[in-house]
Write a protein that holds these residues in place. Structure first.
Motif, PDB file in Angstrom:
ATOM      1  N   MET A 188       8.465 -83.311-106.303  1.00 56.01           N
ATOM      2  CA  MET A 188       8.904 -82.723-105.034  1.00 56.01           C
ATOM      3  C   MET A 188       7.710 -82.454-104.118  1.00 56.01           C
ATOM      4  O   MET A 188       6.735 -81.825-104.521  1.00 56.01           O
ATOM      5  CB  MET A 188       9.653 -81.409-105.289  1.00 56.01           C
ATOM      6  CG  MET A 188      10.116 -80.739-104.011  1.00 56.01           C
ATOM      7  SD  MET A 188      10.947 -79.168-104.326  1.00 56.01           S
ATOM      8  CE  MET A 188      12.578 -79.729-104.760  1.00 56.01           C
ATOM      9  N   THR A 189       7.801 -82.951-102.901  1.00 55.90           N
ATOM     10  CA  THR A 189       6.775 -82.695-101.887  1.00 55.90           C
ATOM     11  C   THR A 189       7.411 -81.936-100.735  1.00 55.90           C
ATOM     12  O   THR A 189       8.478 -82.322-100.247  1.00 55.90           O
ATOM     13  CB  THR A 189       6.197 -84.022-101.338  1.00 55.90           C
ATOM     14  OG1 THR A 189       5.757 -84.823-102.435  1.00 55.90           O
ATOM     15  CG2 THR A 189       5.038 -83.760-100.396  1.00 55.90           C
ATOM     16  N   SER A 190       6.770 -80.858-100.312  1.00 60.35           N
ATOM     17  CA  SER A 190       7.304 -80.054 -99.209  1.00 60.35           C
ATOM     18  C   SER A 190       6.547 -80.280 -97.917  1.00 60.35           C
ATOM     19  O   SER A 190       5.323 -80.471 -97.934  1.00 60.35           O
ATOM     20  CB  SER A 190       7.206 -78.560 -99.543  1.00 60.35           C
ATOM     21  OG  SER A 190       8.254 -78.185-100.381  1.00 60.35           O
ATOM     22  N   LEU A 191       7.283 -80.221 -96.822  1.00 58.32           N
ATOM     23  CA  LEU A 191       6.669 -80.219 -95.493  1.00 58.32           C
ATOM     24  C   LEU A 191       6.927 -78.844 -94.897  1.00 58.32           C
ATOM     25  O   LEU A 191       8.076 -78.397 -94.833  1.00 58.32           O
ATOM     26  CB  LEU A 191       7.320 -81.283 -94.603  1.00 58.32           C
ATOM     27  CG  LEU A 191       7.380 -82.715 -95.142  1.00 58.32           C
ATOM     28  CD1 LEU A 191       8.184 -83.607 -94.194  1.00 58.32           C
ATOM     29  CD2 LEU A 191       5.981 -83.286 -95.342  1.00 58.32           C
ATOM     30  N   VAL A 192       5.880 -78.147 -94.520  1.00 59.85           N
ATOM     31  CA  VAL A 192       6.075 -76.849 -93.864  1.00 59.85           C
ATOM     32  C   VAL A 192       5.329 -76.856 -92.533  1.00 59.85           C
ATOM     33  O   VAL A 192       4.390 -77.618 -92.332  1.00 59.85           O
ATOM     34  CB  VAL A 192       5.607 -75.648 -94.738  1.00 59.85           C
ATOM     35  CG1 VAL A 192       6.308 -75.619 -96.073  1.00 59.85           C
ATOM     36  CG2 VAL A 192       4.100 -75.657 -94.932  1.00 59.85           C
ATOM     37  N   GLY A 193       5.780 -76.006 -91.639  1.00 61.23           N
ATOM     38  CA  GLY A 193       5.144 -75.940 -90.324  1.00 61.23           C
ATOM     39  C   GLY A 193       6.132 -75.379 -89.324  1.00 61.23           C
ATOM     40  O   GLY A 193       7.317 -75.241 -89.613  1.00 61.23           O
ATOM     41  N   HIS A 194       5.613 -75.050 -88.145  1.00 57.70           N
ATOM     42  CA  HIS A 194       6.468 -74.434 -87.139  1.00 57.70           C
ATOM     43  C   HIS A 194       7.483 -75.425 -86.602  1.00 57.70           C
ATOM     44  O   HIS A 194       7.321 -76.637 -86.717  1.00 57.70           O
ATOM     45  CB  HIS A 194       5.610 -73.875 -85.995  1.00 57.70           C
ATOM     46  CG  HIS A 194       4.707 -72.778 -86.452  1.00 57.70           C
ATOM     47  ND1 HIS A 194       5.195 -71.601 -86.967  1.00 57.70           N
ATOM     48  CD2 HIS A 194       3.345 -72.698 -86.523  1.00 57.70           C
ATOM     49  CE1 HIS A 194       4.180 -70.834 -87.320  1.00 57.70           C
ATOM     50  NE2 HIS A 194       3.048 -71.475 -87.071  1.00 57.70           N
ATOM     51  N   SER A 195       8.493 -74.895 -85.981  1.00 61.92           N
ATOM     52  CA  SER A 195       9.527 -75.702 -85.351  1.00 61.92           C
ATOM     53  C   SER A 195       8.886 -76.630 -84.317  1.00 61.92           C
ATOM     54  O   SER A 195       8.046 -76.195 -83.533  1.00 61.92           O
ATOM     55  CB  SER A 195      10.493 -74.721 -84.691  1.00 61.92           C
ATOM     56  OG  SER A 195      11.521 -75.405 -84.101  1.00 61.92           O
ATOM     57  N   GLY A 196       9.277 -77.911 -84.354  1.00 63.67           N
ATOM     58  CA  GLY A 196       8.723 -78.856 -83.376  1.00 63.67           C
ATOM     59  C   GLY A 196       7.397 -79.474 -83.773  1.00 63.67           C
ATOM     60  O   GLY A 196       6.767 -80.190 -82.996  1.00 63.67           O
ATOM     61  N   SER A 197       6.942 -79.218 -85.024  1.00 65.79           N
ATOM     62  CA  SER A 197       5.637 -79.748 -85.439  1.00 65.79           C
ATOM     63  C   SER A 197       5.696 -81.212 -85.871  1.00 65.79           C
ATOM     64  O   SER A 197       4.670 -81.874 -85.968  1.00 65.79           O
ATOM     65  CB  SER A 197       5.060 -78.897 -86.576  1.00 65.79           C
ATOM     66  OG  SER A 197       5.957 -78.905 -87.676  1.00 65.79           O
ATOM     67  N   GLY A 198       6.920 -81.726 -86.145  1.00 67.82           N
ATOM     68  CA  GLY A 198       7.043 -83.136 -86.539  1.00 67.82           C
ATOM     69  C   GLY A 198       7.642 -83.361 -87.914  1.00 67.82           C
ATOM     70  O   GLY A 198       7.718 -84.492 -88.388  1.00 67.82           O
ATOM     71  N   ILE A 246       2.221 -79.226 -91.582  1.00 64.64           N
ATOM     72  CA  ILE A 246       2.262 -80.064 -90.385  1.00 64.64           C
ATOM     73  C   ILE A 246       2.085 -79.175 -89.155  1.00 64.64           C
ATOM     74  O   ILE A 246       2.725 -78.129 -89.046  1.00 64.64           O
ATOM     75  CB  ILE A 246       3.618 -80.819 -90.271  1.00 64.64           C
ATOM     76  CG1 ILE A 246       4.035 -81.432 -91.620  1.00 64.64           C
ATOM     77  CG2 ILE A 246       3.582 -81.880 -89.174  1.00 64.64           C
ATOM     78  CD1 ILE A 246       3.228 -82.588 -92.101  1.00 64.64           C
ATOM     79  N   ASP A 247       1.207 -79.603 -88.265  1.00 69.20           N
ATOM     80  CA  ASP A 247       0.962 -78.818 -87.057  1.00 69.20           C
ATOM     81  C   ASP A 247       0.771 -79.771 -85.875  1.00 69.20           C
ATOM     82  O   ASP A 247      -0.154 -80.586 -85.885  1.00 69.20           O
ATOM     83  CB  ASP A 247      -0.291 -77.942 -87.264  1.00 69.20           C
ATOM     84  CG  ASP A 247      -0.518 -77.000 -86.087  1.00 69.20           C
ATOM     85  OD1 ASP A 247       0.470 -76.450 -85.556  1.00 69.20           O
ATOM     86  OD2 ASP A 247      -1.685 -76.823 -85.696  1.00 69.20           O
ATOM     87  N   SER A 248       1.658 -79.683 -84.898  1.00 68.53           N
ATOM     88  CA  SER A 248       1.583 -80.527 -83.682  1.00 68.53           C
ATOM     89  C   SER A 248       1.372 -82.010 -83.990  1.00 68.53           C
ATOM     90  O   SER A 248       0.469 -82.646 -83.461  1.00 68.53           O
ATOM     91  CB  SER A 248       0.441 -80.062 -82.770  1.00 68.53           C
ATOM     92  OG  SER A 248       0.541 -78.686 -82.542  1.00 68.53           O
ATOM     93  N   GLY A 249       2.185 -82.536 -84.911  1.00 70.56           N
ATOM     94  CA  GLY A 249       2.136 -83.970 -85.207  1.00 70.56           C
ATOM     95  C   GLY A 249       0.977 -84.410 -86.074  1.00 70.56           C
ATOM     96  O   GLY A 249       0.768 -85.601 -86.305  1.00 70.56           O
TER      97      GLY A 249
END
Length: 223
Positions: free
Chosen positions: A13-23, A192-195
């Motif tokens: 399992m790999t997670s992607l975390v980051g603010h809304s709209g980060s990609g 993830i942050d701003s793409g």
């Protein structure tokens, strides 16, 4: 997305975390080819997804998100959509493992109950459990999850968590993680942050090395 490079390990399992709209959603949607990358490649088991048919690619992918597409049909047929040649026994088993049987048994016609357009007669948590049942029935090797839990009460959420645990066991899972337990159980986490990819690693390492992740995690705890 800006020149990102990601690796999702098979069976983990790999997670992607980051603010809304980060990609994060963009990354998830590129895998089943809801849209195609303008440059670069996506490779599964050494083969570019752009060299296989969309049908063969998608037959190996199940997606569970907050936006479950349901049809104005019976509960049974909505689950069966995951694999149309499934037997009744397999459908009932998937419903049981996804905790759907609990609410199905309270419906007037059980599995033969019509759920209305886009499941209008069901709650958010019930729709999500149907979506998990569908994915269990499909038995695909790749699971894409968007775990939006904003609308769920804690009892429903813990059932969905249990069901997802069964669904993702030994599967290649990519998840946009909102739940802390998912983040903690991930083999790898991309921040993830701003793409762009700001950081990656396991939870413990990110807590030490990533200010962005630490802030994200602490906000989740406060929630």
């Amino acid at each position: 997305l800006q020149s990102i490079n990601l690796q999702f390990e098979g069976g983990k399992m790999t997670s992607l975390v980051g603010h809304s709209g980060s990609g994060k959603s963009t990354i998830l949607n590129l895998i089943p080819r809801f849209y195609d990358a303008q440059s670069g490649d996506i490779i599964i088991d050494g083969q570019s997804i752009y060299n296989s048919t969309i049908e063969s690619l998608r037959s190996e992918i199940s997606m569970v998100s907050q936006e479950t597409t349901l049809f104005d049909d019976t509960i049974k047929n909505n689950i069966k959509y995951g694999r149309e040649n499934a037997t009744d026994k397999e459908i009932f088993e998937a419903a049981k493992l996804s905790y759907c049987d609990e609410f199905i048994n309270n419906l007037p016609n059980n599995f033969d109950t019509l759920i209305g357009e886009n499941g209008v007669r069901l709650s958010g948590g019930e729709k999500q459990r149907l979506s998990i049942a569908r994915a269990m029935l499909k038995q695909s090797s790749i699971i894409l999850l968007d775990e939006a839990t904003s609308s769920l009460d804690s009892e429903t959420e813990s059932k969905i968590q249990e069901a997802l645990k069964i669904l993702t066991k030994n599967k290649t899972t990519v998840v946009i993680a909102h739940r802390l337990s998912t983040i903690l159980n991930s083999n790898n986490i991309y921040v993830i942050d701003s793409g762009k990819i700001a950081d990656q690693g396991k939870h413990e390492d990110l807590m030490i090395n990533s200010e962005l992740y630490k802030n994200f995690y602490e906000k989740q705890i406060q929630k």
